[in-house]
Write a protein that holds these residues in place. Structure first.
Motif, PDB file in Angstrom:
ATOM      1  N   MET B   1      44.547  34.386  32.503  1.00 28.01           N
ATOM      2  CA  MET B   1      43.174  34.421  32.999  1.00 28.01           C
ATOM      3  C   MET B   1      42.424  33.155  32.604  1.00 28.01           C
ATOM      4  N   ARG B   2      42.711  32.652  31.425  1.00 24.24           N
ATOM      5  CA  ARG B   2      42.003  31.446  30.991  1.00 24.24           C
ATOM      6  C   ARG B   2      42.929  30.244  30.974  1.00 24.24           C
ATOM      7  N   PHE B   3      42.533  29.275  30.165  1.00 24.09           N
ATOM      8  CA  PHE B   3      43.191  27.979  30.282  1.00 24.09           C
ATOM      9  C   PHE B   3      44.685  28.006  30.013  1.00 24.09           C
ATOM     10  N   PHE B   4      45.133  29.009  29.276  1.00 23.13           N
ATOM     11  CA  PHE B   4      46.536  29.019  28.913  1.00 23.13           C
ATOM     12  C   PHE B   4      47.464  29.054  30.111  1.00 23.13           C
ATOM     13  N   LYS B   5      47.058  29.797  31.140  1.00 21.98           N
ATOM     14  CA  LYS B   5      47.991  29.939  32.249  1.00 21.98           C
ATOM     15  C   LYS B   5      48.000  28.716  33.148  1.00 21.98           C
ATOM     16  N   THR B  24      54.657  38.358  32.170  1.00 21.16           N
ATOM     17  CA  THR B  24      54.180  39.226  33.238  1.00 21.16           C
ATOM     18  C   THR B  24      52.840  39.793  32.871  1.00 21.16           C
ATOM     19  N   SER B  25      51.830  39.422  33.626  1.00 17.11           N
ATOM     20  CA  SER B  25      50.524  40.001  33.380  1.00 17.11           C
ATOM     21  C   SER B  25      50.478  41.369  34.036  1.00 17.11           C
ATOM     22  N   PHE B  26      49.452  42.107  33.687  1.00 22.63           N
ATOM     23  CA  PHE B  26      49.234  43.415  34.279  1.00 22.63           C
ATOM     24  C   PHE B  26      49.179  43.299  35.800  1.00 22.63           C
ATOM     25  N   TYR B  27      48.547  42.247  36.305  1.00 21.90           N
ATOM     26  CA  TYR B  27      48.385  42.112  37.748  1.00 21.90           C
ATOM     27  C   TYR B  27      49.686  41.743  38.454  1.00 21.90           C
ATOM     28  N   ARG B 211      34.593  38.964  27.901  1.00 21.36           N
ATOM     29  CA  ARG B 211      35.993  38.668  27.573  1.00 21.36           C
ATOM     30  C   ARG B 211      36.843  39.933  27.481  1.00 21.36           C
ATOM     31  N   HIS B 212      36.232  41.028  27.051  1.00 23.18           N
ATOM     32  CA  HIS B 212      37.047  42.219  26.803  1.00 23.18           C
ATOM     33  C   HIS B 212      36.728  43.381  27.726  1.00 23.18           C
ATOM     34  N   PRO B 215      36.982  42.474  31.990  1.00 24.64           N
ATOM     35  CA  PRO B 215      38.370  42.302  32.442  1.00 24.64           C
ATOM     36  C   PRO B 215      39.173  43.604  32.424  1.00 24.64           C
ATOM     37  N   ASN B 216      38.846  44.491  31.490  1.00 23.63           N
ATOM     38  CA  ASN B 216      39.572  45.756  31.451  1.00 23.63           C
ATOM     39  C   ASN B 216      39.045  46.779  32.454  1.00 23.63           C
TER      40      ASN B 216
END
Ligand SMILES: Nc1ncnc2c1ncn2[C@@H]1O[C@H](COP(=O)(O)OP(=O)(O)OP(=O)(O)O)[C@@H](O)[C@H]1O
Ligand code: SF4
Ligand SMILES: [Mg+2]
Lengths: 332, 303
Positions: B1-5, B24-27, B211-212, B215-216
């Protein structure tokens, strides 16, 4: 371990208001933490034990002001945390961290491991993005996780690995004091010792001080230095671990150790056999000594007068009228 | 979701061996589940087809939206007019395609309004609790207790006709369901230990919400919004049918059906075809919503 005090609480109290059925009745409270006083020494591990619902979690969270105390003082490195403004407290959080029991609920399922571990840096506005990744890699290595998995999500890890992620996050800000709220009780026995060994290694390496909450002392016995026994929101006894076993003072601790030497509070049938009667409700705890309804040594005085916490022998504290006149009262 | 990907090259340069590691993300997972669902894929194709038709309407349609074939009014299907003509000799096929623009815009804009209101009200009520929640919950109840269509009619009377006002009317009646779901989800989510962990390292309320918590809730928002679109489309059709919505000469399925009632005998196709378009669209969104729910958030089943 030194004798230097890193954190001390005095008369720390957390009462949760409960909805009373009576409209004009007195306000009622769950007395989850009731005027608790003790010190933690730099570099030690203080184990906290007690039955389910006795207030261990509330104590751990109130000590780092994750829950606002109802009253009392929390002194960390000479400064009173309860007097801190919100902003000062946010900065102080770098030194005071916590890790949790639930390896599933403690990690956001929508975030990658890298994002989870480095989130504290976002809140504290520390480091550049590149530095944060480097820090995450370092923390993962320290906690025994392979950094190649940095972009994985929590559900792609096992329970033990998730707890390692929780430890990495707690260590990100290089804290001095760490509350461990039953960090291994949700894990398989074979994994438990791995996590405990990791926590011990980290304590050595970073000079950490732990408050270690547990409902089964046998798992963590070799890791803790001192043991605090709680009953119904009160601290009833606190001593060095060997001393607690050899010179058990409080009637509650004595009854417990006689039938459950491991202090494993999940063994409910033994717990019931050890003590007569049921545990009273924390909403209207017994007057005087909270343990008086189940104590074999109970006297009239116990029903009326709250026993103060006394240092009955060097480094051995207990709250019981049987020791009246011995040692000095510490929670006056 | 953020810069990491996004910055995978940064990772690969910093971490030896990170290149080949899958994640594997949830999506990712949810999309995989969705792809296995044949009904969902058909519905998705239908929805995409309708969207494409709406966007490229001028290229697809054989006539202008309001071109009148004088002398050829109320004719049945033929080579020149595939689905026949209306009482002014306008091409029904052309007007159905243009009408899809109205339906989709209502689905998109009105539902966005509903999501914005529902999300804010639900999140604030769930996050702050106590008195704030008590007040907001009463407001939700009041809005939910009006019959929706009546409420929309009242709004249209107050605001006047026109497509913008249709968006507002449909949006303002449709947010309570989402607000309720989000409220109860936020209440549960804010108790999670990862929220406490964020507080323990100095996270502020807004950071925790964005952030939490949100998104959930995102999968729930997607599911509820998709499942609401069919009823939004139906509300627009109903309002236009009643003459309160989209005004002539602009084409809307609801107003077409309404007009066509008078010419049932002369040209039954005139009323049937917009009806079929409406049913197909509503059904496609409905089934897609169900499939999204199963893939993203099966807990919403007993809603
Ligand atoms: N937020 C809250 N509101 C009201 N009561 C609470 C709240 N949190 C805890 N309590 C009550 O306070 C008491 C102490 O709870 P706490 O979770 O601290 O116990 P614990 O010793 O950690 O128990 P366990 O071993 O089950 O984790 C319990 O009676 C609990 O019901
Ligand atoms: S104070 Fe009295 S009731 Fe309480 S533990 Fe001591 S002897 Fe028992
Ligand atoms: Mg607990």
């Amino acid at each position: 371990m030194t004798n230097e005090i890193i954190l001390s609480v005095s008369k720390l109290r957390k009462w949760f208001p409960v909805k009373s059925s009576k409209v004009f009745g007195e306000k009622q409270y769950v007395k989850a933490v009731n005027d608790i006083t003790f010190d933690i020494h730099k570099g030690e591990t203080l184990g906290v034990v007690g039955e389910s619902g006795c207030g261990k979690t509330t104590l751990g969270r109130t000590m780092i002001r994750l829950i606002e105390p109802t009253s009392g003082k929390i002194v960390f490195e000479g400064k009173d945390l309860t007097a801190f403004s919100e902003k000062e407290m946010r900065l102080a959080r770098k030194d005071l961290q916590i890790m949790f029991q639930d390896p599933y609920g403690s990690l956001n399922p929508r975030m990658t491991v890298g994002d989870i571990i480095t989130e504290p840096y976002v809140f504290q506005k520390m480091y550049t993005k590149k530095e944060r990744i480097e820090k995450a890699v370092e923390l993962m290595k320290i906690c025994g996780l392979d950094p190649v998995y940095i972009r994985r999500y929590p559900h792609e890890f096992s329970g033990g690995q998730r707890q390692r992620i929780g430890i990495a996050r707690a260590l990100a800000l290089r804290p001095k004091f760490l509350v461990c709220d039953e960090p291994v009780s949700a894990l398989d026995v074979s994994i438990q010792s791995q996590i405990i060994n990791l926590l011990m290694d980290l304590q050595q390496e970073f000079g950490l001080t732990y408050l270690f909450i547990s409902h089964n002392l046998s798992v963590v016995y070799h890791m803790v230095d001192r043991i605090a026994v709680m009953y119904l929101g009160n601290l009833v006894e606190l001593a060095d671990k060997e001393d607690l076993y050899q010179n058990t003072a409080h009637p509650y601790t004595r009854a417990l150790l006689k039938s459950i030497p491991s202090l494993d509070f999940s063994e409910e049938h033994k717990l019931r056999a050890a003590l007569k009667g049921d545990i009273p409700s924390p909403i209207n705890p017994p007057s005087g000594c909270v343990f008086h309804t189940r104590c074999e040594n109970c006297t009239e005085r116990c029903r009326q007068e709250v026993p103060p916490l006394r240092e009955i022998a060097p480094r051995h504290f207990t709250a019981c009228h049987l020791y009246d006149g011995q040692g000095k009262i510490v929670d006056a | 979701m953020r810069f990491f990907k996004r910055k995978s090259d940064v990772f690969n340069s910093l971490i030896e061996g990170a290149e080949g590691v899958t994640y594997t993300s949830f999506y990712h997972d949810a999309f995989k589940r969705l792809r296995r669902d044949k009904v969902a894929m058909v519905c998705l194709a239908v929805v995409i087809l309708i969207v494409v038709a709406a966007i490229f309407a001028p290229l697809i349609t054989p006539y202008e939206e309001d071109y009148m074939d004088i002398g050829n009014e109320l004719s049945g299907p033929s080579a020149e007019h595939w689905l026949g003509t209306d009482e002014f000799g306008r091409d029904v096929f052309t007007r159905i395609i243009y009408g899809s623009r109205v339906s989709l815009m209502v689905g998109l804009v009105a539902e966005s309004i509903a999501v914005a209101i529902g999300l804010i009200v639900g999140a604030v009520a769930g996050f702050y609790g106590g008195k704030v929640d008590a007040v907001l919950s009463r407001i939700i109840e009041i809005f939910a207790s009006f019959p929706h269509i009546l409420f929309a009619i009242v709004v249209m009377f107050v605001l006047g006709t026109g497509i913008i006002n249709v968006f507002i009317a449909v949006g303002v009646v449709g947010w309570t369901g989402l607000a309720r779901v989000i409220r109860s989800q936020i209440m549960q989510l804010k108790q999670k230990e990862y929220v406490e962990a964020a507080r323990a390292s100095g996270g502020r309320n807004m950071q925790i919400i964005f952030r939490h918590l949100i998104p959930n809730c995102l999968s729930t928002i997607i599911v509820v919004a998709t499942m609401n679109i069919p009823s939004d489309i139906m509300y627009e059709a109903s309002l236009s049918f009643l003459g309160l919505g989209v005004q002539p000469p602009q084409a809307s399925w609801g107003s077409m059906i309404s007009e066509a009632r008078k010419f049932m005998r002369q040209n039954p196709g005139y009323s049937v075809f917009p009806g079929v378009a409406l049913i197909i669209t509503v059904l496609a969104f409905n089934l897609l919503g169900d499939a999204l729910r199963d893939a993203l958030d099966p807990r919403l089943k007993n809603l």
